[in-house]
Design an enzyme around this catalytic site. Sequence first.
Site, PDB file in Angstrom:
ATOM      1  N   PRO A  65      39.565  29.757  44.894  1.00 34.32           N
ATOM      2  CA  PRO A  65      38.453  29.269  44.079  1.00 34.32           C
ATOM      3  C   PRO A  65      37.229  29.049  44.962  1.00 34.32           C
ATOM      4  CG  PRO A  65      40.067  27.535  44.412  1.00 34.32           C
ATOM      5  CD  PRO A  65      40.651  28.792  44.997  1.00 34.32           C
ATOM      6  N   HIS A  66      36.064  29.306  44.412  1.00 34.73           N
ATOM      7  CA  HIS A  66      34.841  29.128  45.191  1.00 34.73           C
ATOM      8  C   HIS A  66      33.689  28.788  44.266  1.00 34.73           C
ATOM      9  CE1 HIS A  66      35.459  33.398  44.285  1.00 34.73           C
ATOM     10  NE2 HIS A  66      34.155  33.484  44.137  1.00 34.73           N
ATOM     11  N   ALA A  67      32.684  28.144  44.848  1.00 35.11           N
ATOM     12  CA  ALA A  67      31.526  27.721  44.059  1.00 35.11           C
ATOM     13  C   ALA A  67      30.342  27.488  44.989  1.00 35.11           C
ATOM     14  CB  ALA A  67      31.843  26.431  43.302  1.00 35.11           C
TER      15      ALA A  67
END
Length: 154
Positions: A65-67
């Site tokens: 997951p990344h943001a």
Amino acid sequence: MQFDEILTPESIKRLSSCSSKKRLFHDLGEMAESTLGLPANEVVEALMEREALGPTGVGGGVALPHARLDDLDRVRGLFLRLEKPINFDAVDRQPVDLVFALLAPETAGVEHLKALAMVSRTLRDPATCAKLRANSDPATLHMILSEANASQAA
């Protein structure tokens, strides 16, 4: 780029139980708040918004997951090893037990992509994943990730 640049032993944790992807994102938000000083709710919201675009479970029990967030000055990572794998809507439909979250500044361009590529390459290696699954000490997990990255670069 090296793991030491984005990940500290304090940003690594073993979770004995996690019931869902949403709960996992909350755990990551709490970790980001305690280790990086980021507001947990903003981290959770950013991760969930990105996940809504498409699942970040890349297969082999791994999720990335990344943001992007306003409050960061550089790319940072959080790593979780789950004792009990969870459903993550991964591409291979397998549950996930290794989670590497990348948080990048809104303005990060190529650095965010370099970090994502580095983490992806490292966690695609079955031997590295086996070592990560066999250990639970954060310092040991950090050493495994750092050594795997160093041997790939050589």
